[in-house]
Design an enzyme around this catalytic site. Sequence first.
Site, PDB file in Angstrom:
ATOM      1  N   CYS A 129     -60.149  83.246  -2.022  1.00 56.76           N
ATOM      2  CA  CYS A 129     -60.301  83.100  -3.471  1.00 56.76           C
ATOM      3  C   CYS A 129     -59.778  84.337  -4.213  1.00 56.76           C
ATOM      4  CB  CYS A 129     -61.748  82.767  -3.826  1.00 56.76           C
ATOM      5  SG  CYS A 129     -61.845  81.798  -5.344  1.00 56.76           S
ATOM      6  N   HIS A 187     -62.598  78.145  -0.689  1.00 56.14           N
ATOM      7  CA  HIS A 187     -63.558  78.851   0.173  1.00 56.14           C
ATOM      8  C   HIS A 187     -63.708  78.105   1.502  1.00 56.14           C
ATOM      9  CE1 HIS A 187     -65.036  81.819  -2.735  1.00 56.14           C
ATOM     10  NE2 HIS A 187     -64.782  80.888  -3.634  1.00 56.14           N
ATOM     11  N   GLU A 237     -64.843  79.089   4.161  1.00 59.98           N
ATOM     12  CA  GLU A 237     -66.085  79.468   4.862  1.00 59.98           C
ATOM     13  C   GLU A 237     -67.180  78.411   4.721  1.00 59.98           C
ATOM     14  OE1 GLU A 237     -64.745  81.084   2.267  1.00 59.98           O
ATOM     15  OE2 GLU A 237     -66.249  81.876   0.879  1.00 59.98           O
TER      16      GLU A 237
HETATM   17  N1  GLN Z   1     -62.764  85.668 -10.063  1.00 64.44           N
HETATM   18  C1  GLN Z   1     -61.827  84.701  -9.590  1.00 64.44           C
HETATM   19  C2  GLN Z   1     -61.824  83.439 -10.441  1.00 64.44           C
HETATM   20  O1  GLN Z   1     -62.736  83.183 -11.154  1.00 64.44           O
HETATM   21  C3  GLN Z   1     -62.082  84.364  -8.138  1.00 64.44           C
HETATM   22  C4  GLN Z   1     -63.353  83.651  -7.911  1.00 64.44           C
HETATM   23  C5  GLN Z   1     -63.833  83.723  -6.476  1.00 64.44           C
HETATM   24  O2  GLN Z   1     -63.393  84.557  -5.702  1.00 64.44           O
HETATM   25  N2  GLN Z   1     -64.750  82.872  -6.120  1.00 64.44           N
HETATM   26  O3  GLN Z   1     -60.889  82.687 -10.423  1.00 64.44           O
END
Ligand code: GLN
Length: 544
Positions: free
Chosen positions: A392, A521, A523
């Site tokens: 992410c 994600h 994970e």
């Molecule tokens: N801050 C970033 C976004 O909002 C990544 C979010 C995250 O890593 N879950 O897009």
Amino acid sequence: MPSKKRRPKFVFVVGGVLSGVGKGVTTASLGAIFRAKGFSATALKADPYVNVDAGTMNPTEHGEVFVTDDGDETDQDMGNYERFLDVNLTSTNYMTTGRVYLSVITDEREMKYKGRCVQVVPHIPEEIIRRIKAAQKMHNADITITEVGGTVGEYENILFLEAVRQMKLKNPGDVAIVLVSYLPVPAHIGEMKTKPTQHAQRALNQVGLHADLIVARGPMELDKVRREKLSNMCGLRKDYAISAPDVPSIYEIPIKLEDQDTGNKILTVLGLSPRKTNLLRWKKFVHGIDNAKKQSRIAVVGKYFATGDFTLADSYISVIEALRHAAWHNGSRSVLEWIDSEEFEKDPKKLKMLKEYDGVVVPGGFGTRGIEGIINTIRFVRENNIPYLGLCYGMQLACIEFVRNVLGKTEAHTVEVDDATVHPVIHVNPSQRKNIRENRYGGTMRLGAFDCQLKQGSKARKAYGTALISERHRHRYEFNNDYRTEVDAAGLKIVGVNPESDLVEIVELEKHPFFVGVQFHPEFKSRPMRSHPLFRDFIKATLA
Ligand code: GLN
């Protein structure tokens, strides 16, 4: 597997004495046991918070925000349920006090109560019961396990316990209550004390409930004397006090509980016949973890700070577990070290220490602090061929690093940090901008499962072994497609794209042993015995 005629059964797991002693893992382990007995089972969490979901809670205080396929932002315990039961849960499996009240109030506004007075009792417990039954139905579960957050005797979960009381009153034979309690061993006495647990049972009695079985958590095994004392003083059937001492791996817990025939004891309370438990796969898995020959050292780089009640491990639990599953799959163990990226901002010379690691992970994150340190980290691992997995924010920052240092656009940034950057490599779409402007933060990110088309010949395609995948998301910002052609041509390949929205989901470096960034994600979808393909191949690269 679920039998058509059988009456659905309900198990409630409540906590006594202390929070944070493993109610979630006990709930998950009971689920694993019932599944290993051939039942269909599902698990729910009833969280006492007034927040409507976990998305607005700070992970350093509350732990990881776990995301379901249908885009609910839930408690980290839901991740353990999915991992132990090996099922996909949905938003029906999660409720908070806030969510329960919100639906009652919404119904009231829509005249669904037809002019009656809407009261805390019975309407709130009724809504809780409706939700528990909806989850049972949705998953067609023989056994539905509900974990009630907090501990008995608190104000906060009293209405959840009232719901349990009503369910038990109506169908006493269909409800079992499990108390997970803590038995301290005071240093100056050196023996395990049962009294606090006796008080917890009494607190349950005060709200009209009685635990059928007690899982006795503590630093050591429950001995015979204390087993009998608990049975006597807490009014349990013989051997219904179960010993659950601290163990090195949470995956041992189903085995530990089954050594004491816990599953069949609960089945007996529920009026069901005992059954054999097939835990062979679990045993193999645990044996593999304990006997791994190889090892890789992984640096997890992010913005870290002293946390409140929760630790870093709670904030990143799914990442840690996914790395563990992947290590098991590769016959190895991974040793994780947390590195505060701000170290690399104060003193970039320190980056050299990353050479001591076999791989680097940058997990998801938000905001400004420590970001330049992460970007420096990514440059270092890119240039030094250290295996990298960016999750992410870890993917977004890898793109920024590449545009800055390979394409030479040094001002490249994400608008999350610099709204006026001339090179918004990571930007925000107009509807998300509107959400931010109007302070609509709750449940408005890009959430839940989205498809991703993989490019032939890529590392990602090879890892997954299929061309179309689905992964879970939780982010507000996106890769800006204006930079796509340039980035790809220079060697950071766009290898995964959402077929409907054309959003970039996966990037990977062409000339690097393993450098993969994902907008989602992965994970969340890793399971103990089914390691996630990207984590599996990342760990493989760290062992090479
Ligand atoms: N801050 C970033 C976004 O909002 C990544 C979010 C995250 O890593 N879950 O897009």
